[in-house]
Scaffold this motif. Structure first.
Motif, mmCIF file in Angstrom:
data_model
loop_
_atom_site.group_PDB
_atom_site.id
_atom_site.type_symbol
_atom_site.label_atom_id
_atom_site.label_comp_id
_atom_site.label_asym_id
_atom_site.label_seq_id
_atom_site.Cartn_x
_atom_site.Cartn_y
_atom_site.Cartn_z
ATOM 1 N N LEU A 158 0.829 -1.205 0.000
ATOM 2 C CA LEU A 158 0.000 0.000 0.000
ATOM 3 C C LEU A 158 0.862 1.254 0.000
ATOM 4 C CD1 LEU A 158 -2.842 1.206 0.146
ATOM 5 C CD2 LEU A 158 -2.690 1.088 2.643
ATOM 6 N N ALA A 159 1.929 1.260 0.817
ATOM 7 C CA ALA A 159 2.817 2.419 0.860
ATOM 8 C C ALA A 159 3.492 2.641 -0.490
ATOM 9 C CB ALA A 159 3.873 2.225 1.958
ATOM 10 N N LEU A 160 3.823 1.570 -1.168
ATOM 11 C CA LEU A 160 4.507 1.676 -2.457
ATOM 12 C C LEU A 160 3.576 2.155 -3.562
ATOM 13 C CD1 LEU A 160 7.281 1.284 -3.701
ATOM 14 C CD2 LEU A 160 6.732 -1.129 -4.063
ATOM 15 N N THR A 161 2.273 1.967 -3.402
ATOM 16 C CA THR A 161 1.336 2.420 -4.439
ATOM 17 C C THR A 161 1.344 3.944 -4.592
ATOM 18 O OG1 THR A 161 -0.520 2.468 -2.879
ATOM 19 C CG2 THR A 161 -0.211 0.452 -4.158
ATOM 20 N N VAL A 162 1.721 4.666 -3.547
ATOM 21 C CA VAL A 162 1.708 6.134 -3.632
ATOM 22 C C VAL A 162 2.753 6.640 -4.626
ATOM 23 C CG1 VAL A 162 1.960 8.287 -2.343
ATOM 24 C CG2 VAL A 162 0.787 6.331 -1.296
ATOM 25 N N PRO A 163 4.036 6.290 -4.460
ATOM 26 C CA PRO A 163 4.999 6.727 -5.487
ATOM 27 C C PRO A 163 4.736 6.106 -6.854
ATOM 28 C CG PRO A 163 6.053 5.245 -3.918
ATOM 29 C CD PRO A 163 4.729 5.604 -3.346
ATOM 30 N N LEU A 164 4.214 4.880 -6.885
ATOM 31 C CA LEU A 164 3.902 4.279 -8.180
ATOM 32 C C LEU A 164 2.801 5.054 -8.889
ATOM 33 C CD1 LEU A 164 4.000 0.427 -7.405
ATOM 34 C CD2 LEU A 164 5.656 1.771 -8.718
ATOM 35 N N ALA A 165 1.815 5.538 -8.138
ATOM 36 C CA ALA A 165 0.745 6.335 -8.744
ATOM 37 C C ALA A 165 1.286 7.649 -9.290
ATOM 38 C CB ALA A 165 -0.353 6.591 -7.714
#
Length: 267
Positions: free
Chosen positions: A73-80
């Motif tokens: 979930l934390a990684l989805t932020v920079p990926l977005a």
């Protein structure tokens, strides 16, 4: 009626080879299509692959399901943010990857999980950055293909020549001959792509990046050996996990992006 299991070793090897071949063709087709299209399609493939890698990293380090999901979930932020519909590959995404790692280590008290954020996030940022350049198709293809060429050259040189082991306690099948063969194969690719427009300093750096690709492979082998598993996962039929296929690209993509930036800055 349940079919009889394949017990003949030769038949089993042929079956495994067929599975690996079909899976390889499918993966190459998907990757090549996304790379050619670029933009949202390439970002989506990178984002999905990165989240699978994060899950496999967590599994290799025997992290709980709750902490694994938190890291994803934390990684989805920079990926977005990497999406072409958002800010894209830039300093904001770079900062958010570091921020995600800090968030994970603070909330879980697991530095190894935070390292996974960096391990998975920086290569994603780098490869999207390369593809987003004006000549991004060539640049991203170079970074990815040199890893493929290195793997192929190392495989055939190692099988044909054999000789002293490269790191017997980590990966008993790898040899010095394989390393040299991989570097030569990647260097030839770099020379060919230089005629297609690849900047000279990147073509000359290709042998170094081939060594980095082998180092990335060995690092993942060490992770698997520590975890006591053969593959990082089983999502790819006949090939194991996503990390098994992208371990060489993990150090290569960021190094290639930094070399490109250095060349642009110095030119």
């Amino acid at each position: 009626m349940t079919p009889e299991p394949v017990t003949d070793p030769i038949a089993r090897r042929k079956s495994d080879l067929a599975t690996r071949t079909f899976a390889s063709v499918g993966m190459i087709a998907v990757a090549a299509t996304a790379l050619w299209i670029g933009g949202f399609a390439f970002w989506l493939l990178v984002a999905v692959g990165t989240l699978f890698m994060m899950a496999e990293w967590a599994d290799l380090h025997k992290v709980s399901r709750e902490h694994k999901r938190l890291a994803q979930l934390a990684l989805t932020v920079p990926l977005a943010i990497l999406s072409p519909l958002a800010a894209g590959a830039g300093f904001l995404a770079f900062g958010l990857i570091i921020g995600a790692a800090f968030f994970v280590v603070i909330t879980t008290r697991l530095p190894k999980l935070a390292r996974g954020i960096l391990y998975c996030g920086f290569p994603a940022l780098a490869v999207v950055f390369l593809r987003d350049r004006p000549d991004g198709l060539l640049l991203a293809f170079w970074a990815m293909a040199l890893v493929w060429a290195c793997d192929i050259g190392a495989y055939f040189a190692g099988r044909t020549i054999g000789g002293p082991k490269l790191a017997p306690t980590i990966s008993p099948n790898k040899t010095w001959a394989g390393l040299i063969g991989g570097v030569i194969a990647a260097s030839v690719l770099g020379g060919v792509l230089q005629y297609a427009g690849l900047p000279l300093h990147l073509a000359l750096a290709t042998p170094l990046l081939a060594v980095l690709a082998q180092a990335g492979d060995l690092y993942e082998s060490q992770l698997k050996r520590t975890a006591g598993v053969k593959d990082s996962g089983n999502v790819l039929p006949g090939h194991g996990g996503v990390m098994d296929r992208l371990d060489g690209l993990v150090p290569v993509a960021p190094a290639a992006a930094l070399m490109l930036l250095a060349g642009l800055y110095l030119s």
